[in-house]
Design a protein around this motif. Structure first.
Motif, PDB file in Angstrom:
ATOM      1  N   THR A   1       0.858  -1.354  -0.535  1.00  0.00           N
ATOM      2  CA  THR A   1      -0.310   0.043  -0.127  1.00  0.00           C
ATOM      3  C   THR A   1       0.699   1.238  -0.447  1.00  0.00           C
ATOM      4  O   THR A   1       0.033   2.347   0.347  1.00  0.00           O
ATOM      5  N   ALA A   2       2.000   0.895   0.228  1.00  0.00           N
ATOM      6  CA  ALA A   2       3.304   1.751   0.523  1.00  0.00           C
ATOM      7  C   ALA A   2       4.128   1.974  -0.286  1.00  0.00           C
ATOM      8  O   ALA A   2       4.635   3.535  -0.976  1.00  0.00           O
ATOM      9  N   ALA A   3       4.353   1.350  -1.296  1.00  0.00           N
ATOM     10  CA  ALA A   3       6.258   1.501  -1.864  1.00  0.00           C
ATOM     11  C   ALA A   3       5.559   1.486  -3.083  1.00  0.00           C
ATOM     12  O   ALA A   3       5.367   1.109  -3.506  1.00  0.00           O
ATOM     13  N   PRO A   4       6.839   2.328  -4.080  1.00  0.00           N
ATOM     14  CA  PRO A   4       7.101   2.413  -4.820  1.00  0.00           C
ATOM     15  C   PRO A   4       6.835   2.526  -5.851  1.00  0.00           C
ATOM     16  O   PRO A   4       5.503   1.891  -6.652  1.00  0.00           O
ATOM     17  N   GLU A   5       7.435   0.678  -5.589  1.00  0.00           N
ATOM     18  CA  GLU A   5       7.487  -0.441  -6.515  1.00  0.00           C
ATOM     19  C   GLU A   5       6.269  -1.393  -6.563  1.00  0.00           C
ATOM     20  O   GLU A   5       6.394  -2.702  -7.432  1.00  0.00           O
ATOM     21  N   SER A   6       5.512  -1.013  -5.609  1.00  0.00           N
ATOM     22  CA  SER A   6       4.628  -2.476  -5.934  1.00  0.00           C
ATOM     23  C   SER A   6       3.589  -2.485  -7.150  1.00  0.00           C
ATOM     24  O   SER A   6       3.605  -1.164  -7.135  1.00  0.00           O
ATOM     25  N   PRO A   7       2.630  -3.427  -7.450  1.00  0.00           N
ATOM     26  CA  PRO A   7       2.096  -3.037  -8.136  1.00  0.00           C
ATOM     27  C   PRO A   7       0.387  -2.166  -7.770  1.00  0.00           C
ATOM     28  O   PRO A   7      -0.141  -1.981  -8.028  1.00  0.00           O
ATOM     29  N   PHE A   8       0.446  -1.979  -6.719  1.00  0.00           N
ATOM     30  CA  PHE A   8      -0.504  -1.301  -6.481  1.00  0.00           C
ATOM     31  C   PHE A   8      -0.622  -0.052  -5.608  1.00  0.00           C
ATOM     32  O   PHE A   8      -2.121   0.443  -5.421  1.00  0.00           O
TER      33      PHE A   8
END
Length: 281
Positions: free
Chosen positions: A211-218
Motif C-alpha cells: 500500500t505504500a512502496a513505489p515499486e508495489s503493483p498497487f
C-alpha cells in the motif's frame, strides 16, 4: 460476525440465507457469488485516476472492512487482505471450518520483487471433502471462482480457466495454486502458500509494502476488476476491457465517463470525501 451482519453480507453477494449449506457445493455457491458481486480494487490505495483527491487509505480493522464492502451504499471492493479476511469471517459465521494462511504471488520462477505473505488466502475443511480446499475471493484476473482441493484435482470454470492446487517442492511453501486458460499448453503458478494458520499481524509488513512502496503493483494506476458469468471486466484509467470465454473487447473510457462506468459495471460510486463526511466510516 453476528446474525444481522451475516444476513446483510449474504444480501450483498445475492445469496439467500435459507439456501446456505455447509458443504462443498454450498461453499462453491458462496465463492462464485462473491467474485461476481464484489470487485477487486485498489482505489483506497491510490485514489481516483482523474481527480486530485488524496486516497482514503486502507483500514484493516474488521469493522471498517465490513462497512466498506458490505454497508456502504457505494458497494466497495478491496484486495486480498480485505476480501479474503471478510470472506473467511463470513464462512466462520456460517459454520465452516476455516484457516487463514499466507501466500506469495508468483512472478517468474524465483518470484523476484515479491515479499513473503504478499497474499492472504483461506483454507476450508469440509465434511464432504477428503482434503481441505482453497477458497479465494481476493484475487484480480484470473479469478478463482470455486473451491479448489489440495489433492491436485483440476477444475475448469465457466470462463474456461482450469485451476488446481499441487504440493510444492520449495522450502518456503507447502502448495502452489496453478491455472491454465483455454488453449494454453502449460500451467501457470498463481501463488505458493503454506498450510500453517496465521494471525492478522503476520501480514502487516507485506500490507505496508503493497500500500505504500513505489515499486508495489498497487501504487500505480488503480486496479478495478470483477468476474462475470463467463469472463471478467477490468477498468483502467482510459479503457474498459471485457473478456468472455477468451474473446476480448476493449472500449475507450473518457475521463468524464469513468465514474459512470465504474458505477454501472462494478457498482462503485467512489467518493473519497465521504470518509470525512460520514462519522460512521
Amino acid at each position: 460476525m453476528d446474525t444481522d451482519r451475516t444476513t446483510r453480507y449474504l444480501a450483498r453477494i445475492g445469496v439467500d440465507p435459507a439456501t446456505v449449506a455447509v458443504d462443498r457445493e454450498g461453499l462453491r455457491r458462496l465463492q462464485r457469488a462473491h467474485v461476481l458481486s464484489v470487485p477487486f480494487e485498489t482505489l483506497a490505495v491510490v485514489g481516483h485516476p482523474h481527480r486530485p483527491d488524496d486516497p482514503e487509505g486502507v483500514d484493516h480493522d474488521p469493522d471498517a472492512l465490513y462497512r466498506k464492502v458490505v454497508d456502504r451504499e457505494r458497494g466497495r471492493g478491496g484486495f486480498c487482505y480485505e476480501l479474503n479476511e471478510l470472506f473467511r469471517t463470513l464462512l466462520a459465521s456460517l459454520g465452516f471450518e476455516v484457516t487463514r494462511v499466507a501466500a506469495r504471488v508468483a512472478d517468474g520462477p524465483d518470484d523476484p520483487g515479491h515479499p513473503p505473505a504478499n497474499h492472504q488466502t483461506t483454507l476450508v475443511s469440509l465434511p464432504d471433502a477428503s482434503a481441505p480446499v482453497v477458497a479465494d475471493v481476493g484475487m484480480g484476473v484470473p479469478t478463482m471462482r470455486r473451491p479448489t482441493p489440495l489433492t491436485g484435482e483440476p477444475l475448469t470454470d465457466e470462463a474456461g480457466v482450469s485451476w488446481r492446487v499441487r504440493e510444492c517442492d520449495r522450502p518456503d511453501a507447502d502448495y502452489r495454486t496453478e491455472y491454465r486458460r483455454a488453449g494454453d499448453g502449460e500451467w501457470t503458478v498463481r501463488y505458493r502458500f503454506g498450510a500453517v494458520a496465521r494471525e492478522r499481524p503476520f501480514f502487516a509488513a507485506a500490507r505496508e509494502f503493497l500500500t505504500a512502496a513505489p515499486e508495489s503493483p498497487f501504487t500505480g494506476d488503480p486496479v478495478v476488476s470483477r468476474a462475470t458469468t463467463e469472463g471478467h471486466l477490468k477498468l483502467r484509467p482510459d479503457e474498459l476491457v471485457r473478456v468472455e470465454r477468451g474473446e476480448e473487447r476493449t472500449d475507450p473510457v473518457a475521463p468524464g465517463f469513468w465514474d459512470a462506468v465504474a458505477r454501472e459495471e462494478f457498482g462503485l460510486a467512489y467518493d473519497p470525501a465521504r470518509r470525512s463526511r460520514d462519522p460512521d466510516v
